[in-house]
Scaffold this motif. Structure first.
Motif, PDB file in Angstrom:
ATOM      1  N   THR A  33       0.836  -1.194   0.000  1.00 18.68           N
ATOM      2  CA  THR A  33       0.000   0.000   0.000  1.00 18.68           C
ATOM      3  C   THR A  33       0.874   1.249   0.000  1.00 18.68           C
ATOM      4  N   ILE A  34       0.574   2.195  -0.885  1.00 19.51           N
ATOM      5  CA  ILE A  34       1.288   3.465  -0.909  1.00 19.51           C
ATOM      6  C   ILE A  34       0.777   4.308   0.254  1.00 19.51           C
ATOM      7  N   GLU A  35       1.685   4.735   1.096  1.00 22.93           N
ATOM      8  CA  GLU A  35       1.365   5.527   2.273  1.00 22.93           C
ATOM      9  C   GLU A  35       1.785   6.980   2.064  1.00 22.93           C
ATOM     10  N   ASP A  36       1.090   7.932   2.705  1.00 23.10           N
ATOM     11  CA  ASP A  36       1.515   9.330   2.674  1.00 23.10           C
ATOM     12  C   ASP A  36       2.939   9.429   3.199  1.00 23.10           C
ATOM     13  N   GLY A  37       3.783  10.154   2.486  1.00 29.19           N
ATOM     14  CA  GLY A  37       5.154  10.351   2.927  1.00 29.19           C
ATOM     15  C   GLY A  37       6.063   9.158   2.707  1.00 29.19           C
ATOM     16  N   MET A  38       5.571   8.137   2.017  1.00 30.98           N
ATOM     17  CA  MET A  38       6.385   6.944   1.767  1.00 30.98           C
ATOM     18  C   MET A  38       7.592   7.313   0.899  1.00 30.98           C
ATOM     19  N   SER A  39       8.725   6.729   1.217  1.00 30.93           N
ATOM     20  CA  SER A  39       9.909   6.945   0.398  1.00 30.93           C
ATOM     21  C   SER A  39      10.563   5.606   0.111  1.00 30.93           C
ATOM     22  N   THR A  40      11.385   5.588  -0.925  1.00 30.09           N
ATOM     23  CA  THR A  40      12.134   4.386  -1.275  1.00 30.09           C
ATOM     24  C   THR A  40      13.586   4.784  -1.496  1.00 30.09           C
ATOM     25  N   LYS A  41      14.470   3.843  -1.192  1.00 27.79           N
ATOM     26  CA  LYS A  41      15.893   4.080  -1.461  1.00 27.79           C
ATOM     27  C   LYS A  41      16.583   2.734  -1.597  1.00 27.79           C
ATOM     28  N   ILE A  42      17.748   2.761  -2.197  1.00 26.03           N
ATOM     29  CA  ILE A  42      18.616   1.596  -2.262  1.00 26.03           C
ATOM     30  C   ILE A  42      19.733   1.865  -1.252  1.00 26.03           C
ATOM     31  N   SER A  43      19.904   0.951  -0.304  1.00 26.04           N
ATOM     32  CA  SER A  43      20.908   1.121   0.736  1.00 26.04           C
ATOM     33  C   SER A  43      21.525  -0.224   1.087  1.00 26.04           C
ATOM     34  N   ASP A  44      22.829  -0.302   1.039  1.00 26.42           N
ATOM     35  CA  ASP A  44      23.559  -1.527   1.395  1.00 26.42           C
ATOM     36  C   ASP A  44      23.023  -2.758   0.671  1.00 26.42           C
ATOM     37  N   GLY A  45      22.684  -2.605  -0.611  1.00 21.46           N
ATOM     38  CA  GLY A  45      22.216  -3.736  -1.394  1.00 21.46           C
ATOM     39  C   GLY A  45      20.767  -4.113  -1.173  1.00 21.46           C
ATOM     40  N   ASN A  46      20.013  -3.242  -0.478  1.00 26.16           N
ATOM     41  CA  ASN A  46      18.602  -3.509  -0.203  1.00 26.16           C
ATOM     42  C   ASN A  46      17.726  -2.409  -0.766  1.00 26.16           C
ATOM     43  N   LEU A  47      16.538  -2.779  -1.227  1.00 30.05           N
ATOM     44  CA  LEU A  47      15.496  -1.821  -1.546  1.00 30.05           C
ATOM     45  C   LEU A  47      14.745  -1.580  -0.246  1.00 30.05           C
ATOM     46  N   VAL A  48      14.691  -0.328   0.193  1.00 31.89           N
ATOM     47  CA  VAL A  48      14.066   0.011   1.471  1.00 31.89           C
ATOM     48  C   VAL A  48      12.882   0.931   1.208  1.00 31.89           C
ATOM     49  N   LEU A  49      11.672   0.479   1.573  1.00 34.36           N
ATOM     50  CA  LEU A  49      10.480   1.306   1.507  1.00 34.36           C
ATOM     51  C   LEU A  49      10.190   1.761   2.930  1.00 34.36           C
ATOM     52  N   THR A  50      10.016   3.055   3.132  1.00 37.22           N
ATOM     53  CA  THR A  50       9.841   3.607   4.471  1.00 37.22           C
ATOM     54  C   THR A  50       8.576   4.448   4.532  1.00 37.22           C
ATOM     55  N   SER A  51       7.813   4.254   5.595  1.00 35.01           N
ATOM     56  CA  SER A  51       6.660   5.104   5.880  1.00 35.01           C
ATOM     57  C   SER A  51       6.590   5.274   7.389  1.00 35.01           C
ATOM     58  N   SER A  52       5.585   6.008   7.845  1.00 37.06           N
ATOM     59  CA  SER A  52       5.418   6.186   9.291  1.00 37.06           C
ATOM     60  C   SER A  52       5.098   4.860   9.979  1.00 37.06           C
ATOM     61  N   LYS A  53       4.713   3.841   9.199  1.00 36.66           N
ATOM     62  CA  LYS A  53       4.394   2.526   9.765  1.00 36.66           C
ATOM     63  C   LYS A  53       5.621   1.636   9.937  1.00 36.66           C
ATOM     64  N   GLY A  54       6.751   2.023   9.343  1.00 40.43           N
ATOM     65  CA  GLY A  54       7.953   1.216   9.460  1.00 40.43           C
ATOM     66  C   GLY A  54       8.672   1.074   8.134  1.00 40.43           C
ATOM     67  N   ASP A  55       9.528   0.060   8.062  1.00 41.08           N
ATOM     68  CA  ASP A  55      10.326  -0.201   6.870  1.00 41.08           C
ATOM     69  C   ASP A  55      10.008  -1.579   6.318  1.00 41.08           C
ATOM     70  N   ILE A  56      10.060  -1.678   4.998  1.00 45.50           N
ATOM     71  CA  ILE A  56      10.036  -2.970   4.321  1.00 45.50           C
ATOM     72  C   ILE A  56      11.366  -3.047   3.596  1.00 45.50           C
ATOM     73  N   ILE A  57      12.141  -4.103   3.855  1.00 45.19           N
ATOM     74  CA  ILE A  57      13.485  -4.224   3.312  1.00 45.19           C
ATOM     75  C   ILE A  57      13.578  -5.500   2.477  1.00 45.19           C
ATOM     76  N   LEU A  58      13.997  -5.329   1.238  1.00 45.10           N
ATOM     77  CA  LEU A  58      14.175  -6.466   0.330  1.00 45.10           C
ATOM     78  C   LEU A  58      15.563  -6.398  -0.289  1.00 45.10           C
ATOM     79  N   PRO A  59      16.289  -7.514  -0.329  1.00 40.98           N
ATOM     80  CA  PRO A  59      17.558  -7.503  -1.057  1.00 40.98           C
ATOM     81  C   PRO A  59      17.306  -7.141  -2.526  1.00 40.98           C
ATOM     82  N   VAL A  60      18.116  -6.249  -3.076  1.00 34.13           N
ATOM     83  CA  VAL A  60      17.945  -5.820  -4.468  1.00 34.13           C
ATOM     84  C   VAL A  60      17.985  -7.019  -5.412  1.00 34.13           C
ATOM     85  N   SER A  61      18.774  -8.019  -5.079  1.00 31.41           N
ATOM     86  CA  SER A  61      18.872  -9.204  -5.935  1.00 31.41           C
ATOM     87  C   SER A  61      17.550  -9.968  -6.012  1.00 31.41           C
TER      88      SER A  61
END
Length: 155
Positions: A33-61
């Protein structure tokens, strides 16, 4: 300064999109679900989705591609893992744990460091959370139901 990820999220919301669908190998996908203020970034080989509810972290591979959808995603992903629709085992790596769903009875889940040390080995069924707290930064091999994947722990 506005990040490109924030612009994509805002554009997606403005276009009527409600979720980000992340396609993974083996036909596995998750709709977040797309959340208000949600952001995404690639960090240390992971795709990181961040919102006020927390983080979802997936290895880029483990990410083949992603797209936006007008269908709603799962709010459960922000809390852990979306339960699969069939009998397929699913897992999501978070910052402090790996959350499994739909493990068959007496499944063995193991986590082994790259030097061969068994960090965790458990017989489990159904849902299971494998804690990552206390692990050294590095790459580990996660094995369950004859499937092995590399995971990265960043501390």
């Amino acid at each position: 300064m506005v990040s490109m990820a924030s612009v994509c999220s805002l554009t997606a919301m403005g276009a009527g999109y409600k979720s980000v669908v992340i396609n993974q190998p083996g036909g596995v996908f998750m709709a977040v679900t797309i959340e208000d203020g949600m952001s995404t970034k690639i960090s240390d080989g992971n795709l990181v989705l961040t919102s006020s509810k927390g983080d979802i972290i997936l290895p880029v591979s483990d990410v083949q591609n992603w797209t936006f959808s007008t269908e709603g995603g799962s709010n459960d992903l922000w809390a852990g893992v979306e339960l699969p629709s069939g009998d397929e085992v699913s897992y999501v790596q978070q910052a402090d744990r790996i959350v499994f769903a739909n493990l068959p009875v007496n499944s063995e889940v193991s986590l082994v460091s790259m030097d061969g040390r068994v960090v965790n080995r458990s017989k489990v069924s159904g849902s299971y959370e494998l804690p990552l707290t206390g692990l050294q930064k590095g790459v580990y091999v996660l094995t369950f139901n004859d499937k092995s994947v590399k995971i990265a722990v960043a501390r």
